[in-house]
Write an enzyme that holds these catalytic residues in place. Structure first.
Site, PDB file in Angstrom:
ATOM      1  N   TRP A  35     -10.450  10.927   7.960  1.00  0.00           N
ATOM      2  CA  TRP A  35     -10.087  10.658   6.564  1.00  0.00           C
ATOM      3  C   TRP A  35     -10.916   9.543   5.939  1.00  0.00           C
ATOM      4  O   TRP A  35     -11.165   8.514   6.558  1.00  0.00           O
ATOM      5  CB  TRP A  35      -8.613  10.259   6.524  1.00  0.00           C
ATOM      6  CG  TRP A  35      -8.188   9.630   5.235  1.00  0.00           C
ATOM      7  CD1 TRP A  35      -8.252   8.302   4.905  1.00  0.00           C
ATOM      8  CD2 TRP A  35      -7.628  10.293   4.090  1.00  0.00           C
ATOM      9  NE1 TRP A  35      -7.771   8.095   3.626  1.00  0.00           N
ATOM     10  CE2 TRP A  35      -7.378   9.295   3.111  1.00  0.00           C
ATOM     11  CE3 TRP A  35      -7.307  11.624   3.803  1.00  0.00           C
ATOM     12  CZ2 TRP A  35      -6.823   9.604   1.869  1.00  0.00           C
ATOM     13  CZ3 TRP A  35      -6.753  11.912   2.571  1.00  0.00           C
ATOM     14  CH2 TRP A  35      -6.512  10.910   1.615  1.00  0.00           C
ATOM     15  N   MET A  36     -11.269   9.737   4.664  1.00  0.00           N
ATOM     16  CA  MET A  36     -11.913   8.703   3.840  1.00  0.00           C
ATOM     17  C   MET A  36     -11.197   8.607   2.507  1.00  0.00           C
ATOM     18  O   MET A  36     -10.875   9.616   1.897  1.00  0.00           O
ATOM     19  CB  MET A  36     -13.373   9.100   3.612  1.00  0.00           C
ATOM     20  CG  MET A  36     -14.051   8.452   2.422  1.00  0.00           C
ATOM     21  SD  MET A  36     -15.615   9.279   2.011  1.00  0.00           S
ATOM     22  CE  MET A  36     -16.706   8.585   3.232  1.00  0.00           C
ATOM     23  N   ASP A  38     -11.161   5.197  -0.707  1.00  0.00           N
ATOM     24  CA  ASP A  38     -12.036   4.371  -1.568  1.00  0.00           C
ATOM     25  C   ASP A  38     -13.350   3.905  -0.944  1.00  0.00           C
ATOM     26  O   ASP A  38     -13.380   3.480   0.212  1.00  0.00           O
ATOM     27  CB  ASP A  38     -11.329   3.067  -1.952  1.00  0.00           C
ATOM     28  CG  ASP A  38      -9.921   3.235  -2.409  1.00  0.00           C
ATOM     29  OD1 ASP A  38      -9.495   4.368  -2.594  1.00  0.00           O
ATOM     30  OD2 ASP A  38      -9.250   2.214  -2.570  1.00  0.00           O
ATOM     31  N   TRP A  62      -4.282  10.187   5.449  1.00  0.00           N
ATOM     32  CA  TRP A  62      -4.278   8.724   5.379  1.00  0.00           C
ATOM     33  C   TRP A  62      -3.435   8.139   6.517  1.00  0.00           C
ATOM     34  O   TRP A  62      -2.411   8.715   6.894  1.00  0.00           O
ATOM     35  CB  TRP A  62      -3.704   8.308   4.018  1.00  0.00           C
ATOM     36  CG  TRP A  62      -3.881   6.868   3.681  1.00  0.00           C
ATOM     37  CD1 TRP A  62      -4.960   6.308   3.104  1.00  0.00           C
ATOM     38  CD2 TRP A  62      -2.936   5.814   3.897  1.00  0.00           C
ATOM     39  NE1 TRP A  62      -4.754   4.948   2.941  1.00  0.00           N
ATOM     40  CE2 TRP A  62      -3.517   4.626   3.423  1.00  0.00           C
ATOM     41  CE3 TRP A  62      -1.662   5.749   4.450  1.00  0.00           C
ATOM     42  CZ2 TRP A  62      -2.867   3.392   3.478  1.00  0.00           C
ATOM     43  CZ3 TRP A  62      -1.017   4.520   4.510  1.00  0.00           C
ATOM     44  CH2 TRP A  62      -1.618   3.366   4.020  1.00  0.00           C
ATOM     45  N   PHE A  97      -7.181  -2.907   3.826  1.00  0.00           N
ATOM     46  CA  PHE A  97      -7.313  -2.162   2.568  1.00  0.00           C
ATOM     47  C   PHE A  97      -8.617  -2.530   1.853  1.00  0.00           C
ATOM     48  O   PHE A  97      -9.400  -3.323   2.333  1.00  0.00           O
ATOM     49  CB  PHE A  97      -6.086  -2.441   1.684  1.00  0.00           C
ATOM     50  CG  PHE A  97      -4.889  -1.564   1.972  1.00  0.00           C
ATOM     51  CD1 PHE A  97      -4.746  -0.897   3.191  1.00  0.00           C
ATOM     52  CD2 PHE A  97      -3.885  -1.405   1.023  1.00  0.00           C
ATOM     53  CE1 PHE A  97      -3.634  -0.092   3.440  1.00  0.00           C
ATOM     54  CE2 PHE A  97      -2.773  -0.605   1.264  1.00  0.00           C
ATOM     55  CZ  PHE A  97      -2.642   0.049   2.470  1.00  0.00           C
ATOM     56  N   SER A  98      -8.759  -1.977   0.668  1.00  0.00           N
ATOM     57  CA  SER A  98     -10.043  -2.037  -0.045  1.00  0.00           C
ATOM     58  C   SER A  98     -10.500  -3.444  -0.393  1.00  0.00           C
ATOM     59  O   SER A  98      -9.693  -4.365  -0.503  1.00  0.00           O
ATOM     60  CB  SER A  98      -9.946  -1.219  -1.331  1.00  0.00           C
ATOM     61  OG  SER A  98      -9.960   0.143  -1.008  1.00  0.00           O
ATOM     62  N   ASP A 167      -7.252  -5.409  -3.252  1.00  0.00           N
ATOM     63  CA  ASP A 167      -8.567  -4.896  -3.652  1.00  0.00           C
ATOM     64  C   ASP A 167      -9.435  -5.973  -4.319  1.00  0.00           C
ATOM     65  O   ASP A 167      -9.861  -5.820  -5.480  1.00  0.00           O
ATOM     66  CB  ASP A 167      -8.427  -3.671  -4.584  1.00  0.00           C
ATOM     67  CG  ASP A 167      -7.482  -2.618  -4.018  1.00  0.00           C
ATOM     68  OD1 ASP A 167      -7.301  -2.592  -2.790  1.00  0.00           O
ATOM     69  OD2 ASP A 167      -6.924  -1.829  -4.809  1.00  0.00           O
ATOM     70  N   GLU A 223      -5.393  -0.927  -9.568  1.00  0.00           N
ATOM     71  CA  GLU A 223      -6.071  -1.022  -8.277  1.00  0.00           C
ATOM     72  C   GLU A 223      -7.576  -1.192  -8.489  1.00  0.00           C
ATOM     73  O   GLU A 223      -8.121  -0.828  -9.528  1.00  0.00           O
ATOM     74  CB  GLU A 223      -5.810   0.241  -7.450  1.00  0.00           C
ATOM     75  CG  GLU A 223      -4.319   0.520  -7.233  1.00  0.00           C
ATOM     76  CD  GLU A 223      -4.069   1.671  -6.271  1.00  0.00           C
ATOM     77  OE1 GLU A 223      -3.291   1.483  -5.329  1.00  0.00           O
ATOM     78  OE2 GLU A 223      -4.632   2.772  -6.461  1.00  0.00           O
TER      79      GLU A 223
HETATM   80  C1  FRU Z   1      -6.706   2.988  -3.929  1.00  0.00           C
HETATM   81  C2  FRU Z   1      -5.912   2.297  -2.834  1.00  0.00           C
HETATM   82  C3  FRU Z   1      -6.181   0.804  -2.869  1.00  0.00           C
HETATM   83  C4  FRU Z   1      -5.875   0.399  -1.479  1.00  0.00           C
HETATM   84  C5  FRU Z   1      -6.372   1.588  -0.677  1.00  0.00           C
HETATM   85  C6  FRU Z   1      -5.569   1.885   0.550  1.00  0.00           C
HETATM   86  O1  FRU Z   1      -7.031   4.301  -3.666  1.00  0.00           O
HETATM   87  O2  FRU Z   1      -4.546   2.587  -2.992  1.00  0.00           O
HETATM   88  O3  FRU Z   1      -5.441   0.119  -3.850  1.00  0.00           O
HETATM   89  O4  FRU Z   1      -6.544  -0.782  -1.132  1.00  0.00           O
HETATM   90  O5  FRU Z   1      -6.327   2.694  -1.541  1.00  0.00           O
HETATM   91  O6  FRU Z   1      -6.196   2.835   1.349  1.00  0.00           O
END
Ligand code: FRU
Length: 497
Positions: A35-36, A38, A62, A97-98, A167, A223
């Site tokens: 899975w990929m 952001d 995810w 996370f991102s 993020d 986000e």
């Molecule tokens: C956006 C998001 C970010 C978060 C990440 C988690 O697509 O929800 O806000 O950091 O994906 O995978």
């Protein structure tokens, strides 16, 4: 190196070998395995473009987030590097996370990301506490900073949620100090905000101010912020959740918003002027940008979207891809996008037709394929006898096709994947508003094995959608109810690893 990182690095090396190259897109980056979502840490570091991504290699859905890693010389051909981050510390045990990346003055590549740690709530639910963290590295291996997290709930202004605080976007100002912009929302009404922090060194951060508040305009939680200069303005990008559709610009669900304005460096104030979406199609979210060494601003997005996502069928060992990187410019106050010019070096076998006059249905010798750069210029033959609808079908065989169609009367350009061979009941079409004179429109379609991106009128609008039609469906046909004139140029795109 932690055991979790070691494990994922050896797992992905094997898993990659089990996915044949032809089962992936030709040049849109996919996860090394699984899975990929952001794009993360999109940066130019020591002579290469680095692109990290939200990554769950063990499944095609995810899960606890890692950072996958790829590098490129030209933004088109990517090479996988070992995963960069694993959720292996107490403060990020439920996900990395991102976030974004920057080169520090001593040559270190710094990754700023969100650490997630789940917490049981009194009502029996689980919420992730989100904090901002740093990892320092050399472009391959990264070590998490010993003082992580560098920002936590104590650094939030009153009323901001500690469960939606993520993020981080880092940048360096002219005076050498750093700023960090972090997605946030209020506890009370979910209204999105961006919190701004400052640092002398990229490691020690203090709260400066709330830079911008949504005030119930674009969705709820904001986000993945990005902020950068473009052609004399400052552009602020956010990806809001829960958007409401508007007549001519935004769709409902997760969306992208670019706010065009200016930034006062003295007072760290952002002054808004106008706003627009960055993609009017189905599958695009959470974009990030990089500045190329020759000064271009290039954006890449997750070529998928939470709201339109369906689990893949068993036929795919990967899920999620990146968009074509797109060069951004301002034209007449709007952001316009074009596929990164490096893609043109992979064009082969040009096929051209000029001034083709037709009505009804048309197929043209040599116009077919699934990995193409296809340019079409169209106009009504007789302006007093305007066509109602012009359609290009692609990825077509007897059973399947997808399409892009234009209705000049309505000023509507629509993509449609209803008959793409999907076994999922997902969103199949979306449209953008595009006015024209004499039904004149210019379209550029970038087709890869599992997608199409439509750039209209030199990138005034872009519509992106993924499709999983069998590869043997490679036909292209044109349809129109009145005589139109077309110029067509087709190139095969040939990108090998
Ligand atoms: C956006 C998001 C970010 C978060 C990440 C988690 O697509 O929800 O806000 O950091 O994906 O995978």
């Amino acid at each position: 190196m932690s055991q979790r990182l070691q494990e994922v690095r050896s797992f992905e090396e094997d898993a990659e070998k089990r996915i044949p190259e032809c089962a992936r897109p030709m040049f849109h980056l996919t996860a090394r395995a699984g899975w990929m979502n952001d794009p993360n840490g999109f940066s130019y570091y020591q002579g290469k473009y680095h692109l990290f991504y939200q990554y769950h290699p063990y499944k095609t859905i995810w899960g606890p987030m890692y950072w996958g890693h790829a590098v490129s010389d030209d933004l088109v051909r990517w090479k996988f590097l070992p995963a960069a981050l694993a959720p292996d510390q107490e403060y990020d045990q439920d996900g990395c996370f991102s976030g974004t990346a920057i080169e520090l003055p001593d040559g270190t590549h710094a990754l700023l990301y969100t650490g997630v740690r789940n917490e049981n709530q009194d009502d029996g639910t689980i919420e992730g506490v989100q904090t901002q963290c740093v990892a320092l590295g050399n472009g391959v291996d990264y070590v998490k900073y010993e003082k992580n997290p560098v920002l936590d709930e104590r650094d939030l202004p009153e009323g901001a949620s500690r469960f939606d605080f993520r993020d981080p976007k880092i940048w360096r100002k002219g005076d050498g100090s750093y700023r960090l912009l972090v997605g946030s929302r209020s506890v009370r009404d979910f209204d999105g905000k961006l919190q701004l922090y400052s640092s002398p060194n990229g490691l020690d951060w203090t709260f400066l101010k709330t830079l911008i508040e949504n005030r119930d305009r674009f969705g709820r939680m904001w986000e993945c912020p990005d902020i950068f200069p473009l052609d004399g303005k400052t552009i602020l990008i956010v990806s809001p959740q829960d958007m409401l559709a508007t007549d001519n610009e935004y769709h409902s669900g997760n969306g992208t918003v670019a706010i065009i304005g200016s930034y006062d460096d003295e007072t760290d104030t952002f002054i808004e002027e106008s706003n627009q979406t960055l993609d009017s199609g189905i599958d695009f979210y959470a974009p990030q940008t990089v500045e190329t060494p020759d000064g271009r601003r290039v954006m890449i997005g997750w070529f998928q979207n939470w709201d339109t996502l369906k689990p893949p069928t068993h036929e795919r060992a990967w899920n999620g891809q990146m968009s074509t990187p797109r060069e951004l410019h301002l034209r007449n106050g709007r952001i316009v996008q074009s596929p990164v010019r490096e893609l043109e070096t992979y064009r082969r076998n040009p096929v051209r037709y000029s001034d083709v006059l037709f009505s009804g249905s048309l197929k043209l010798d040599g116009i077919r394929g699934r990995c193409l750069d296809l340019e079409i210029e169209l106009e009504a033959d007789d302006p007093n006898d305007l066509y109602q609808k012009f359609t290009i079908n692609f990825a077509e065989n007897e059973s399947f096709h997808s399409s892009v169609s234009y209705k000049p009367g309505k000023g509507s350009l629509k993509i449609d994947r209803r008959y793409s061979g999907t076994r999922r009941a997902f969103l199949t079409d979306r449209a953008a508003k595009i006015q024209s004179v004499n039904g004149r429109i210019k379209l550029r379609l970038i087709l890869d094995r599992f997608s199409v991106e439509v750039f209209a009128n030199d990138g005034e609008n872009v519509l992106s959608m993924t499709l999983y039609t069998v590869q043997s469906a490679d036909g292209i046909s044109f349809h129109c109810d009145k005589p139109v004139r077309m110029n067509i140029t087709q190139y095969d795109l040939c990108v090998s690893s």
